[in-house]
Design an enzyme around this catalytic site. Sequence first.
Site, PDB file in Angstrom:
ATOM      1  N   ALA A 156     -47.544  43.299  40.172  1.00 30.57           N
ATOM      2  CA  ALA A 156     -46.781  42.919  41.349  1.00 30.57           C
ATOM      3  C   ALA A 156     -45.807  41.816  40.939  1.00 30.57           C
ATOM      4  CB  ALA A 156     -47.731  42.425  42.431  1.00 30.57           C
ATOM      5  N   GLY A 205     -50.940  45.143  39.358  1.00 31.05           N
ATOM      6  CA  GLY A 205     -50.557  46.254  40.230  1.00 31.05           C
ATOM      7  C   GLY A 205     -50.104  47.476  39.441  1.00 31.05           C
ATOM      8  N   GLU A 229     -53.119  49.248  38.611  1.00 30.70           N
ATOM      9  CA  GLU A 229     -53.695  49.756  39.866  1.00 30.70           C
ATOM     10  C   GLU A 229     -52.967  51.004  40.356  1.00 30.70           C
ATOM     11  OE1 GLU A 229     -53.366  45.753  41.510  1.00 30.70           O
ATOM     12  OE2 GLU A 229     -55.480  45.835  42.031  1.00 30.70           O
ATOM     13  N   GLU A 249     -54.723  39.146  36.988  1.00 29.40           N
ATOM     14  CA  GLU A 249     -54.489  38.329  38.191  1.00 29.40           C
ATOM     15  C   GLU A 249     -55.255  37.019  38.165  1.00 29.40           C
ATOM     16  OE1 GLU A 249     -55.133  41.591  38.158  1.00 29.40           O
ATOM     17  OE2 GLU A 249     -53.845  42.643  39.589  1.00 29.40           O
TER      18      GLU A 249
HETATM   19  N1  CAA Z   1     -43.501  39.645  38.079  1.00 30.63           N
HETATM   20  C1  CAA Z   1     -42.242  39.188  37.987  1.00 30.63           C
HETATM   21  N2  CAA Z   1     -41.538  39.134  36.825  1.00 30.63           N
HETATM   22  C2  CAA Z   1     -42.168  39.559  35.718  1.00 30.63           C
HETATM   23  C3  CAA Z   1     -43.474  40.060  35.742  1.00 30.63           C
HETATM   24  C4  CAA Z   1     -44.163  40.099  36.995  1.00 30.63           C
HETATM   25  N3  CAA Z   1     -45.401  40.607  37.142  1.00 30.63           N
HETATM   26  N4  CAA Z   1     -43.831  40.393  34.485  1.00 30.63           N
HETATM   27  C5  CAA Z   1     -42.778  40.138  33.703  1.00 30.63           C
HETATM   28  N5  CAA Z   1     -41.762  39.640  34.449  1.00 30.63           N
HETATM   29  C6  CAA Z   1     -40.442  39.217  33.988  1.00 30.63           C
HETATM   30  C7  CAA Z   1     -40.506  37.879  33.289  1.00 30.63           C
HETATM   31  O1  CAA Z   1     -40.457  36.825  34.222  1.00 30.63           O
HETATM   32  C8  CAA Z   1     -39.258  37.933  32.412  1.00 30.63           C
HETATM   33  O2  CAA Z   1     -38.137  37.695  33.230  1.00 30.63           O
HETATM   34  P1  CAA Z   1     -36.968  36.694  32.650  1.00 30.63           P
HETATM   35  O3  CAA Z   1     -36.431  37.410  31.441  1.00 30.63           O
HETATM   36  O4  CAA Z   1     -35.992  36.644  33.785  1.00 30.63           O
HETATM   37  O5  CAA Z   1     -37.614  35.408  32.308  1.00 30.63           O
HETATM   38  C9  CAA Z   1     -39.182  39.426  32.040  1.00 30.63           C
HETATM   39  O6  CAA Z   1     -39.977  40.128  33.005  1.00 30.63           O
HETATM   40  C10 CAA Z   1     -39.752  39.704  30.682  1.00 30.63           C
HETATM   41  O7  CAA Z   1     -41.063  39.173  30.625  1.00 30.63           O
HETATM   42  P2  CAA Z   1     -41.569  38.251  29.411  1.00 30.63           P
HETATM   43  O8  CAA Z   1     -40.442  37.434  28.859  1.00 30.63           O
HETATM   44  O9  CAA Z   1     -42.781  37.516  29.894  1.00 30.63           O
HETATM   45  O10 CAA Z   1     -41.952  39.391  28.350  1.00 30.63           O
HETATM   46  P3  CAA Z   1     -43.046  39.328  27.202  1.00 30.63           P
HETATM   47  O11 CAA Z   1     -42.838  40.560  26.402  1.00 30.63           O
HETATM   48  O12 CAA Z   1     -43.017  38.020  26.517  1.00 30.63           O
HETATM   49  O13 CAA Z   1     -44.474  39.413  27.959  1.00 30.63           O
HETATM   50  C11 CAA Z   1     -46.024  40.304  29.576  1.00 30.63           C
HETATM   51  C12 CAA Z   1     -44.832  40.587  28.644  1.00 30.63           C
HETATM   52  C13 CAA Z   1     -47.278  39.974  28.750  1.00 30.63           C
HETATM   53  C14 CAA Z   1     -46.275  41.577  30.379  1.00 30.63           C
HETATM   54  C15 CAA Z   1     -45.708  39.112  30.505  1.00 30.63           C
HETATM   55  O14 CAA Z   1     -44.449  39.336  31.095  1.00 30.63           O
HETATM   56  C16 CAA Z   1     -46.696  38.899  31.613  1.00 30.63           C
HETATM   57  O15 CAA Z   1     -47.767  38.364  31.374  1.00 30.63           O
HETATM   58  N6  CAA Z   1     -46.351  39.313  32.846  1.00 30.63           N
HETATM   59  C17 CAA Z   1     -47.174  39.107  34.010  1.00 30.63           C
HETATM   60  C18 CAA Z   1     -48.355  40.067  34.038  1.00 30.63           C
HETATM   61  C19 CAA Z   1     -49.220  39.790  35.242  1.00 30.63           C
HETATM   62  O16 CAA Z   1     -49.772  38.722  35.396  1.00 30.63           O
HETATM   63  N7  CAA Z   1     -49.369  40.810  36.122  1.00 30.63           N
HETATM   64  C20 CAA Z   1     -50.167  40.685  37.327  1.00 30.63           C
HETATM   65  C21 CAA Z   1     -49.298  40.360  38.483  1.00 30.63           C
HETATM   66  S1  CAA Z   1     -50.226  40.002  39.962  1.00 30.63           S
HETATM   67  C22 CAA Z   1     -50.616  41.486  40.631  1.00 30.63           C
HETATM   68  O17 CAA Z   1     -50.274  42.523  40.110  1.00 30.63           O
HETATM   69  C23 CAA Z   1     -51.396  41.414  41.924  1.00 30.63           C
HETATM   70  C24 CAA Z   1     -51.900  42.728  42.410  1.00 30.63           C
HETATM   71  O18 CAA Z   1     -52.961  43.165  42.013  1.00 30.63           O
HETATM   72  C25 CAA Z   1     -51.184  43.457  43.431  1.00 30.63           C
END
Ligand code: CAA
Length: 258
Positions: free
Chosen positions: A65, A109, A112, A132
């Site tokens: 998400a 998500g 999911e 999460e």
């Molecule tokens: N939401 C918003 N933006 C996100 C995102 C997310 N879930 N995941 C990645 N992005 C964005 C980053 O902010 C970044 O944007 P900018 O270039 O503008 O800074 C871009 O995508 C690239 O991401 P990274 O620079 O972090 O890329 P990376 O290759 O270094 O890392 C990754 C990749 C490990 C997937 C890392 O991006 C990450 O950990 N993302 C978050 C994963 C996460 O926590 N997901 C769970 C979300 S909560 C949820 O999903 C709740 C639910 O159950 C409904």
Amino acid sequence: MAYNNIVIDTKGAVGIIRLDRPKALNALCAELFIELADALDKFEADEAIGAVVLTGSDKAFAAGADILEMQPKTYMDVYKTNFLCNESERLATFRKPVIAAVAGYALGGGCEIAMMCDFILAADNAQFGQPEIKLGTIPGLGGTQRLTRAVGKSKAMEMCLTGRMMGAEEAERAGLVSRIVPLADLMDEAVKVAGEIAKLSQPIVMMCKESVNKAYETTLREGIMFERRVFHSTFSTEDQKEGMSAFAEKRSPNFKNR
Ligand code: CAA
């Protein structure tokens, strides 16, 4: 509806939905879910479509998400609007088969919605996880439930409590994905499998999907009774007559979806 976050396409009888927010690794914002639900409505209504493939990019199926969208929201904001839950449920209620073709990150998500699909074909670079907990929240689109049913309590608990990612091979061993495909072949293979399903009788395929899904929601006894009723009801269809006649006559069946 014009789409800003997904791209849809068709290949023969296969509908393709590609998540397309590359700058955010296909993070699932509320608008994306509205578009996804709209695309699913279209494919469900279209009799020419027999199965759907849901995919992302080579780097990310979806990284979860949209954290930036969620970050300022209050409990009342998310509770009153049932945040992310209404539209995302559309995938779980879709009646035709949906294959998730997952390459790269399927996190939060993203994992999911892959699990809401009927089965997952994983590219060899796929990474699944429910991170999460690291954000101070928990999975919100069925992760604690579907992952546990897919891989068992111990592995699901470890993944949800630590946020550890699981690669494609571990996911296949654990039963989360049906098969691993080389990244370069992922879409061809997914469209091929979806195309094979789309050649079958649509109503019988839908009945079969409904019956397998019943296994998640009921007791073994009730599930077997449900299956038996559906199995017997297939004998009222023209397609069952055609399928069995074609076998007896040593020819290919010509299903009419009746
Ligand atoms: N939401 C918003 N933006 C996100 C995102 C997310 N879930 N995941 C990645 N992005 C964005 C980053 O902010 C970044 O944007 P900018 O270039 O503008 O800074 C871009 O995508 C690239 O991401 P990274 O620079 O972090 O890329 P990376 O290759 O270094 O890392 C990754 C990749 C490990 C997937 C890392 O991006 C990450 O950990 N993302 C978050 C994963 C996460 O926590 N997901 C769970 C979300 S909560 C949820 O999903 C709740 C639910 O159950 C409904």
